[in-house]
Write an enzyme that holds these catalytic residues in place. Structure first.
Site, PDB file in Angstrom:
ATOM      1  CB  ALA A   3      -0.937  -0.004   1.205  1.00 32.28           C
ATOM      2  N   GLY A   4       2.147   1.116   0.283  1.00 33.83           N
ATOM      3  CA  GLY A   4       3.000   2.305   0.438  1.00 33.83           C
ATOM      4  C   GLY A   4       3.264   2.987  -0.902  1.00 33.83           C
TER       5      GLY A   4
ATOM      6  NE  ARG B  20      12.451   4.860   2.009  1.00 35.16           N
ATOM      7  CZ  ARG B  20      12.551   3.903   2.909  1.00 35.16           C
ATOM      8  NH1 ARG B  20      13.694   3.685   3.522  1.00 35.16           N
ATOM      9  NH2 ARG B  20      11.508   3.132   3.192  1.00 35.16           N
TER      10      ARG B  20
ATOM     11  CD  GLN C 134      -1.998   0.648   5.166  1.00 33.51           C
ATOM     12  OE1 GLN C 134      -1.304   0.279   4.211  1.00 33.51           O
ATOM     13  NE2 GLN C 134      -1.479   0.979   6.332  1.00 33.51           N
TER      14      GLN C 134
ATOM     15  NE  ARG D   5      11.941  -4.193 -39.013  1.00 31.03           N
ATOM     16  CZ  ARG D   5      11.286  -3.495 -39.942  1.00 31.03           C
ATOM     17  NH1 ARG D   5      11.908  -3.121 -41.052  1.00 31.03           N
ATOM     18  NH2 ARG D   5      10.033  -3.190 -39.771  1.00 31.03           N
TER      19      ARG D   5
ATOM     20  CE  LYS E 291       7.965  -6.270 -42.673  1.00 34.87           C
ATOM     21  NZ  LYS E 291       6.952  -5.339 -43.169  1.00 34.87           N
TER      22      LYS E 291
HETATM   23  C1  UD1 Z   1      10.534  -2.460   6.873  1.00 29.80           C
HETATM   24  C2  UD1 Z   1      10.706  -2.915   8.323  1.00 29.80           C
HETATM   25  C3  UD1 Z   1      12.195  -3.076   8.612  1.00 29.80           C
HETATM   26  C4  UD1 Z   1      12.801  -4.069   7.655  1.00 29.80           C
HETATM   27  C5  UD1 Z   1      12.518  -3.676   6.202  1.00 29.80           C
HETATM   28  C6  UD1 Z   1      12.929  -4.812   5.284  1.00 29.80           C
HETATM   29  C7  UD1 Z   1       8.852  -1.929   9.583  1.00 29.80           C
HETATM   30  C8  UD1 Z   1       8.457  -0.875  10.532  1.00 29.80           C
HETATM   31  N1  UD1 Z   1      10.131  -1.938   9.218  1.00 29.80           N
HETATM   32  O1  UD1 Z   1      11.128  -1.171   6.756  1.00 29.80           O
HETATM   33  O2  UD1 Z   1      12.381  -3.555   9.942  1.00 29.80           O
HETATM   34  O3  UD1 Z   1      14.197  -4.162   7.869  1.00 29.80           O
HETATM   35  O4  UD1 Z   1      11.122  -3.428   5.998  1.00 29.80           O
HETATM   36  O5  UD1 Z   1      12.822  -4.480   3.934  1.00 29.80           O
HETATM   37  O6  UD1 Z   1       8.035  -2.746   9.199  1.00 29.80           O
HETATM   38  N2  UD1 Z   1       3.477  -0.570   3.435  1.00 29.80           N
HETATM   39  C9  UD1 Z   1       2.106  -0.616   3.437  1.00 29.80           C
HETATM   40  N3  UD1 Z   1       1.435   0.286   4.189  1.00 29.80           N
HETATM   41  C10 UD1 Z   1       2.044   1.226   4.942  1.00 29.80           C
HETATM   42  C11 UD1 Z   1       3.463   1.262   4.934  1.00 29.80           C
HETATM   43  C12 UD1 Z   1       4.151   0.339   4.172  1.00 29.80           C
HETATM   44  O7  UD1 Z   1       1.482  -1.441   2.768  1.00 29.80           O
HETATM   45  O8  UD1 Z   1       1.355   2.004   5.594  1.00 29.80           O
HETATM   46  C13 UD1 Z   1       4.200  -1.540   2.603  1.00 29.80           C
HETATM   47  C14 UD1 Z   1       5.073  -0.874   1.555  1.00 29.80           C
HETATM   48  O9  UD1 Z   1       4.353  -0.740   0.340  1.00 29.80           O
HETATM   49  C15 UD1 Z   1       6.237  -1.836   1.417  1.00 29.80           C
HETATM   50  C16 UD1 Z   1       6.299  -2.560   2.743  1.00 29.80           C
HETATM   51  O10 UD1 Z   1       5.085  -2.270   3.407  1.00 29.80           O
HETATM   52  O11 UD1 Z   1       6.044  -2.792   0.404  1.00 29.80           O
HETATM   53  C17 UD1 Z   1       7.479  -2.102   3.601  1.00 29.80           C
HETATM   54  O12 UD1 Z   1       7.387  -0.701   3.817  1.00 29.80           O
HETATM   55  P1  UD1 Z   1       8.684   0.211   3.820  1.00 29.80           P
HETATM   56  O13 UD1 Z   1       8.254   1.610   4.088  1.00 29.80           O
HETATM   57  O14 UD1 Z   1       9.517  -0.044   2.648  1.00 29.80           O
HETATM   58  O15 UD1 Z   1       9.427  -0.336   5.129  1.00 29.80           O
HETATM   59  P2  UD1 Z   1      10.974  -0.221   5.461  1.00 29.80           P
HETATM   60  O16 UD1 Z   1      11.266   1.157   5.900  1.00 29.80           O
HETATM   61  O17 UD1 Z   1      11.774  -0.771   4.364  1.00 29.80           O
HETATM   62 CA    CA Z   2      11.352  -1.423   2.332  1.00 19.84          CA
END
Ligand code: UD1
Ligand code: CA
Length: 490
Positions: free
Chosen positions: A13-14, A18, A76, A332, A350
């Site tokens: 959902a994120g 970055r 979410q 081609r 071709k």
């Molecule tokens: C997370 C872990 C970290 C671990 C790392 C491994 C947590 C708090 N931290 O950090 O310990 O080392 O992954 O790669 O879990 N997502 C959602 N909804 C949200 C936030 C995130 O679905 O509200 C999803 C994102 O799309 C992503 C995944 O969760 O696919 C991980 O989120 P991300 O923000 O990348 O976590 P990290 O900071 O990498």
């Molecule tokens: Ca991550």
């Protein structure tokens, strides 16, 4: 004991801030597949009862990208952290008594064997959660895992919340967990946001559980999480290394592996040699002892045995055995080239079917054509396949030869055993039967003593009859072509 049911949840959902992209992070491509598709294909090999994908940011796009897969989507609406994402499952998994494998959507290189090992350990020890950890050289950006000698998790701290001393720990959380769902469901409502990012962390749920253990992944390279473009490039490198190592194991030579790229859909026979700067994409099958490159691009094509493709591009085509292509040839889409052909320098092909032992060795364009066997295409032969509105077919029979600089205007059917004289332009639909010589060119006019400004220069000269004629000329055994031609001309 009966095995518990298994459900899988993928967190997707994120936004992936970055990445600095419009595209939701999990839809970024790693090779030919998006991050989430790679992961999904791997988790589906575990045959879970349910596969839940948590979506939010860009969810229409994510849902569309995964519409072919057997998954359920859970929304979410606001992205308040990984813990909050899993909280959305509470109503969905209300009566579920089994294990829940939670995987971050940005960990595309996980292998099925590793997940299997995680499940096995979890089922054997039966803690509330088994977390996949890894020992890495550069732990920057990951949560750190602190364990006792029995691999029981004592502490779990996000990079941003680490003290300098904690940051030294190289054991990281991979973002892959196997939870006993009823235990997780009990602690999920208790998560707080008391951390650097003010988010609900799934890692806090791990800490709230009574029994949490860690299992190190055997190969730390497979748990790279993709947060930014740098990690995306790293993952691509790892994927490439993995593929090439497997093919080397299977008897393929990579002269300079780092300069070559390929995809999982490529199949290479033993003793294939891949020279530097060669790239394979899509479904490709390459036969034994074939040499690809240097400097070639092969896409969705089949190439037989003992071929050599040198500095050339081949796409969506089939090439037989013992075929030489290049340097600088472009094959081609929709071309089939028979055994023993030679497609040489600066030749473009071709949508052409070419029989066996046919040569087009220099500077030619063969588009929308059907060539027989043992045809020889002279240097500079052009098939004029396009009349400005439509493409037309040109056929050339077995053993026919086109002279240098011939133009064949399509549609055209040239018989077998035909010789087309150099410099001829054969108009569309002109009948060219089997076994003949075709000369279709203006003959030179030589004027003795002529100078610029001389009397004859200004006057219009009668044009030589340059009209096209076809003379059937049959050579009997023992007759000489040149002599017969001279006799004919007389
Ligand atoms: C997370 C872990 C970290 C671990 C790392 C491994 C947590 C708090 N931290 O950090 O310990 O080392 O992954 O790669 O879990 N997502 C959602 N909804 C949200 C936030 C995130 O679905 O509200 C999803 C994102 O799309 C992503 C995944 O969760 O696919 C991980 O989120 P991300 O923000 O990348 O976590 P990290 O900071 O990498
Ligand atoms: Ca991550």
């Amino acid at each position: 004991m009966a095995e518990r049911d298994l459900a899988v949840a993928i967190l997707a959902a994120g936004k992936g801030t970055r990445m600095r992209s419009q595209l939701p992070k999990v839809l970024h491509k790693l090779g030919s597949l998006s991050l989430i598709e790679r992961l999904l294909r791997t988790v589906l090999t575990l045959k879970p009862q349910r596969c839940l994908v948590i979506v939010g940011y860009g969810q229409e796009q994510v849902r569309r990208a995964l519409q072919e897969y057997p998954v359920e989507f859970v929304e979410q609406a606001q992205q308040l952290g990984t813990g909050h994402a899993v909280q959305q499952l509470l109503p969905v998994l209300e009566d579920f008594q089994g294990d829940l494998l939670v995987v971050n959507g940005d960990v595309p290189l996980l292998r099925a064997e590793t997940l299997q090992a995680l499940l096995e350990r979890h089922r054997q020890v039966q803690p509330d959660v088994t977390l996949l950890s890894a020992q890495v050289a550069d732990p920057y950006g990951y949560g750190r895992v602190f364990c006792d000698a029995q691999q029981r998790i004592l502490e779990l701290v996000e990079e941003r919340d680490c003290t300098p001393a904690q940051r030294q720990n190289r054991r990281i959380n991979s973002g892959v967990y196997c939870f006993h769902w009823p235990a997780l469901a009990r602690v999920l409502p208790r998560l707080g946001r008391n951390n650097a990012q003010q988010e609900y962390y799934l890692t806090e749920a791990v800490k709230l559980l009574d029994t949490a253990i860690a299992l190190d992944a055997e190969d730390a390279r497979e748990i790279v999480g993709i947060n930014d473009r740098r990690q995306l490039a790293q993952a691509y490198q790892i994927l490439q290394d993995r593929l090439k190592e497997a093919w080397m194991e299977a008897g393929v030579t990579f002269v300079d592996p780092d300069s070559v790229s390929l995809e999982e859909t490529v199949e290479l026979a033993p003793d294939v040699v891949i020279e530097p700067q060669t790239h394979l994409r899509g479904v490709c099958r390459i036969g034994p002892r074939t040499r690809l490159g240097p400097g070639s691009w092969i896409e969705s094509s089949t190439i037989g045995s003992d071929c050599h493709i040198l500095y050339s591009v081949v796409s969506h085509s089939q090439i037989g055995d013992r075929v030489w292509v290049g340097p600088y040839a472009h094959v081609r889409p929709h071309s089939q080239i028979g055994d023993g052909c030679r497609i040489g320098n600066f030749v473009e092909i071709k949508n052409a079917q070419i029989g066996s032992h046919t040569n087009a060795a220099h500077l030619a364009y063969l588009g929308d054509a059907k060539l027989g066997s043992q045809v020889n295409i002279g240097a500079g032969t052009i098939i004029a396949n396009y009349d400005g509105q439509q493409k037309h077919l040109t056929e050339i029979g077995d053993r026919s030869k086109t002279g240098a600089n011939s133009v064949l205007v399509a549609p055209l059917k040239v018989g077998s055993d035909v010789t087309i004289a150099a410099g001829s332009t054969i108009p569309a639909r002109y009948p060219v039967p089997d076994d003949c010589l075709v000369i279709a060119r203006a003959y030179p006019v030589v004027k003795p003593g002529w100078r610029p400004g001389s009397a004859a220069a200004g006057r219009p000269q009668p044009l030589p009859t340059g009209s096209l004629r076809v003379y059937p000329l049959r050579l009997l055994p023992g007759q000489d072509l040149k002599q017969e031609l001279e006799r004919f001309a007389r």
